[in-house]
Design a protein around this motif. Structure first.
Motif, PDB file in Angstrom:
ATOM      1  N   GLY A  48       0.818  -1.219   0.000  1.00 14.93           N
ATOM      2  CA  GLY A  48       0.000   0.000   0.000  1.00 14.93           C
ATOM      3  C   GLY A  48       0.842   1.254   0.000  1.00 14.93           C
ATOM      4  O   GLY A  48       0.467   2.278  -0.581  1.00 14.93           O
ATOM      5  N   GLU A  49       2.019   1.183   0.652  1.00 16.46           N
ATOM      6  CA  GLU A  49       2.922   2.333   0.688  1.00 16.46           C
ATOM      7  C   GLU A  49       3.530   2.587  -0.692  1.00 16.46           C
ATOM      8  O   GLU A  49       3.717   3.739  -1.094  1.00 16.46           O
ATOM      9  N   VAL A  50       3.834   1.513  -1.424  1.00 17.69           N
ATOM     10  CA  VAL A  50       4.419   1.646  -2.761  1.00 17.69           C
ATOM     11  C   VAL A  50       3.389   2.216  -3.735  1.00 17.69           C
ATOM     12  O   VAL A  50       3.678   3.145  -4.500  1.00 17.69           O
ATOM     13  N   ILE A  51       2.178   1.664  -3.698  1.00 11.82           N
ATOM     14  CA  ILE A  51       1.132   2.127  -4.618  1.00 11.82           C
ATOM     15  C   ILE A  51       0.780   3.589  -4.359  1.00 11.82           C
ATOM     16  O   ILE A  51       0.446   4.335  -5.281  1.00 11.82           O
ATOM     17  N   ALA A  52       0.875   4.017  -3.104  1.00 13.44           N
ATOM     18  CA  ALA A  52       0.528   5.401  -2.747  1.00 13.44           C
ATOM     19  C   ALA A  52       1.616   6.403  -3.121  1.00 13.44           C
ATOM     20  O   ALA A  52       1.372   7.618  -3.092  1.00 13.44           O
ATOM     21  N   LEU A  53       2.800   5.935  -3.487  1.00  7.59           N
ATOM     22  CA  LEU A  53       3.910   6.842  -3.788  1.00  7.59           C
ATOM     23  C   LEU A  53       3.631   7.718  -5.011  1.00  7.59           C
ATOM     24  O   LEU A  53       3.152   7.236  -6.048  1.00  7.59           O
ATOM     25  N   ASN A  54       3.945   8.983  -4.870  1.00 11.94           N
ATOM     26  CA  ASN A  54       3.971   9.891  -6.011  1.00 11.94           C
ATOM     27  C   ASN A  54       5.428  10.129  -6.402  1.00 11.94           C
ATOM     28  O   ASN A  54       6.348   9.854  -5.621  1.00 11.94           O
ATOM     29  N   LYS A  55       5.615  10.673  -7.587  1.00 11.18           N
ATOM     30  CA  LYS A  55       6.987  10.895  -8.070  1.00 11.18           C
ATOM     31  C   LYS A  55       7.769  11.820  -7.144  1.00 11.18           C
ATOM     32  O   LYS A  55       8.969  11.629  -6.926  1.00 11.18           O
ATOM     33  N   ASP A  56       7.079  12.839  -6.585  1.00  3.95           N
ATOM     34  CA  ASP A  56       7.805  13.784  -5.731  1.00  3.95           C
ATOM     35  C   ASP A  56       8.100  13.226  -4.342  1.00  3.95           C
ATOM     36  O   ASP A  56       8.753  13.893  -3.535  1.00  3.95           O
ATOM     37  N   ASP A  57       7.632  12.012  -4.039  1.00  3.15           N
ATOM     38  CA  ASP A  57       7.986  11.356  -2.776  1.00  3.15           C
ATOM     39  C   ASP A  57       9.368  10.713  -2.856  1.00  3.15           C
ATOM     40  O   ASP A  57       9.974  10.405  -1.822  1.00  3.15           O
ATOM     41  N   VAL A  58       9.834  10.498  -4.082  1.00  5.33           N
ATOM     42  CA  VAL A  58      11.125   9.841  -4.298  1.00  5.33           C
ATOM     43  C   VAL A  58      12.179  10.915  -4.537  1.00  5.33           C
ATOM     44  O   VAL A  58      12.266  11.514  -5.614  1.00  5.33           O
ATOM     45  N   LYS A  59      12.979  11.168  -3.510  1.00 12.07           N
ATOM     46  CA  LYS A  59      13.999  12.210  -3.564  1.00 12.07           C
ATOM     47  C   LYS A  59      15.314  11.640  -4.114  1.00 12.07           C
ATOM     48  O   LYS A  59      15.372  10.495  -4.554  1.00 12.07           O
ATOM     49  N   ASP A  60      16.358  12.450  -4.052  1.00 13.68           N
ATOM     50  CA  ASP A  60      17.666  12.006  -4.548  1.00 13.68           C
ATOM     51  C   ASP A  60      18.280  10.917  -3.672  1.00 13.68           C
ATOM     52  O   ASP A  60      18.888   9.967  -4.174  1.00 13.68           O
ATOM     53  N   SER A  61      18.136  11.068  -2.354  1.00 15.43           N
ATOM     54  CA  SER A  61      18.806  10.123  -1.450  1.00 15.43           C
ATOM     55  C   SER A  61      17.852   9.353  -0.539  1.00 15.43           C
ATOM     56  O   SER A  61      18.287   8.468   0.192  1.00 15.43           O
ATOM     57  N   ASP A  64      -5.415   2.309   0.499  1.00 20.22           N
ATOM     58  CA  ASP A  64      -6.426   1.386   0.991  1.00 20.22           C
ATOM     59  C   ASP A  64      -7.140   0.800  -0.220  1.00 20.22           C
ATOM     60  O   ASP A  64      -8.003   1.443  -0.826  1.00 20.22           O
ATOM     61  N   TYR A  65      -6.737  -0.429  -0.611  1.00 22.36           N
ATOM     62  CA  TYR A  65      -7.291  -1.039  -1.819  1.00 22.36           C
ATOM     63  C   TYR A  65      -8.755  -1.417  -1.668  1.00 22.36           C
ATOM     64  O   TYR A  65      -9.498  -1.498  -2.647  1.00 22.36           O
ATOM     65  N   THR A  66      -9.206  -1.642  -0.430  1.00 25.73           N
ATOM     66  CA  THR A  66     -10.609  -2.013  -0.207  1.00 25.73           C
ATOM     67  C   THR A  66     -11.541  -0.885  -0.610  1.00 25.73           C
ATOM     68  O   THR A  66     -12.599  -1.109  -1.211  1.00 25.73           O
ATOM     69  N   HIS A  67     -11.153   0.354  -0.280  1.00 31.75           N
ATOM     70  CA  HIS A  67     -12.013   1.502  -0.560  1.00 31.75           C
ATOM     71  C   HIS A  67     -11.440   2.416  -1.640  1.00 31.75           C
ATOM     72  O   HIS A  67     -12.001   3.482  -1.911  1.00 31.75           O
ATOM     73  N   ASP A  68     -10.299   2.008  -2.241  1.00 28.87           N
ATOM     74  CA  ASP A  68      -9.672   2.758  -3.323  1.00 28.87           C
ATOM     75  C   ASP A  68      -9.424   4.212  -2.927  1.00 28.87           C
ATOM     76  O   ASP A  68      -9.877   5.140  -3.610  1.00 28.87           O
TER      77      ASP A  68
END
Length: 371
Positions: free
Chosen positions: A204-217, A226-230
């Motif tokens: 669920g944490e991976v699916i919720a990631l946006n591009k700006d959540d992934v920084k340089d380091s 929450d896949y049950t309620h999308d």
């Protein structure tokens, strides 16, 4: 016992007492019809009756009444996905035990119904976790007179211990490599699976990631899908909010993921999105599609299905085997400081190391034939 007039001008009668369930000092107040001696006498009798029957308010309620009250109360603070699992477990309790009166509910009855219906010991122990939580709440909210049911519900003896079963909850390195090789024709799934293990995130944490959540380091983990309620929800617990360091291997993987996303976007013809992982139609990555895919591939390669959570456990085991401390791995994957899962995997790995050491020791002869 004394009488007083409230701010609305109504005559009240009040008496203090000690609650036999909690040992705390409480008060009972009733309204007096009028100022006559007869009305005051009736009020006194009413209070005496209430005090004599403290703790019996819910004695004649059914198990279903307790469960509904518990779910209603917990739904205020718990996530919808958590409450769905809780309701499923407690509905199973109703199905197995029956909708009995609370004053007839005993630990013996619960255990007998589980045994008579042939429920596996390991399943019984899993049920107990949520059932006991509900029963404890029932005691604290005067549905049950004491905690004797909870105290008497002891774990069932299982054929295999949790320590032995933990081995089935993660993959050995060669098993994981075989799984990835089988995904070669579906690059997006292979990249997603690799990211799960190298990061140690919940799905669920991976699916919720946006591009700006992934920084340089580092990667910012601050939400969950929450896949049950999308919908996007807060993370599982306070330990889940964290920053995951991007090691070189993970950085290389992230670069491949970004490249694959661009290729997929051009091929499928959708506009750029904010999602770090997307489905082939440009929408958020599909949990259900991945769950079915992982089950199919793992069954074909490993001869048994695995879940996305097994990948998380695989990540834990691999980091531990490479020398990371239990505490460091726990922080990375968002476990609390006393996580039983991290410790159990660690203990199992130590047990395997000991067996290898003993096997090596069997082949070592220090003195030869000198003695």
């Amino acid at each position: 016992m004394y009488f007083f007039t409230d701010k609305n001008g109504r005559l009240k009668c009040q008496e203090a007492y000690v609650d036999p369930l909690t040992g705390k000092r409480k008060q009972i107040t009733v309204t007096v019809k009028d100022n006559s001696n007869k009305a005051k006498h009736e009020a006194q009798k009413k209070i005496q009756y209430k005090i004599a029957h403290v703790g019996e308010t819910h004695a004649k309620d059914n198990l279903s009444d307790l469960i509904e009250a518990y779910i209603k109360d917990k739904s205020v603070t718990n996530r919808a996905s958590t409450m769905k699992r809780t309701r499923t477990s407690l509905n199973m309790m109703l199905k197995i035990v029956g909708d009995v009166k609370l004053d007839r509910l005993t630990a013996g009855l619960i255990r007998k119904q589980l045994v008579d219906k042939g429920v596996a010991p390991s399943t019984c122990n899993e049920y107990y976790k949520k059932w006991k939580a509900c029963l404890r709440w029932g005691y604290k909210n005067d549905y049950l007179p004491n905690l004797s049911i909870v105290e008497k519900l002891e774990r069932f003896d299982e054929d295999i211990s949790y320590l032995e079963r933990i081995e089935d909850k993660y993959l050995e390195t060669d098993e994981f490599k075989a799984l990835l090789s089988a995904m070669e024709d579906f690059k997006r799934m292979q990249l997603f699976t690799s990211f799960m293990v190298l990061s140690g995130c919940r799905i669920g944490e991976v699916i919720a990631l946006n591009k700006d959540d992934v920084k340089d380091s580092y990667i910012d983990i601050s939400k969950n899908y929450d896949y049950t309620h999308d919908l996007i929800t807060p993370p599982k617990n306070r330990y889940s909010v964290r920053q995951i360091y991007i090691q070189p291997e993970l950085r290389d993987l992230i670069d491949k993921i970004n490249k694959n996303q661009i290729e997929q976007q051009k091929l499928c013809g959708y506009k750029p999105t904010e999602y770090f992982f997307t489905a082939s139609n440009g929408k958020r990555f599909s949990y259900n599609f991945y769950r079915r895919y992982l089950k199919k591939v793992s069954t074909a390669v490993l001869a048994h299905p695995i879940t996305s959570h097994a990948l998380r456990h695989t990540s834990i085991s691999m980091f531990l085997m490479r020398g990371m401390s239990v505490e460091a791995v726990g922080r990375r994957v968002g476990h609390g400081p006393h996580s039983s899962v991290t410790m159990e995997i660690y203990r199992h790995l130590m047990k395997e190391d000991k067996l290898k050491e003993n096997k090596l020791m069997d082949s070592i002869y220090l003195l030869g034939n000198l003695v």
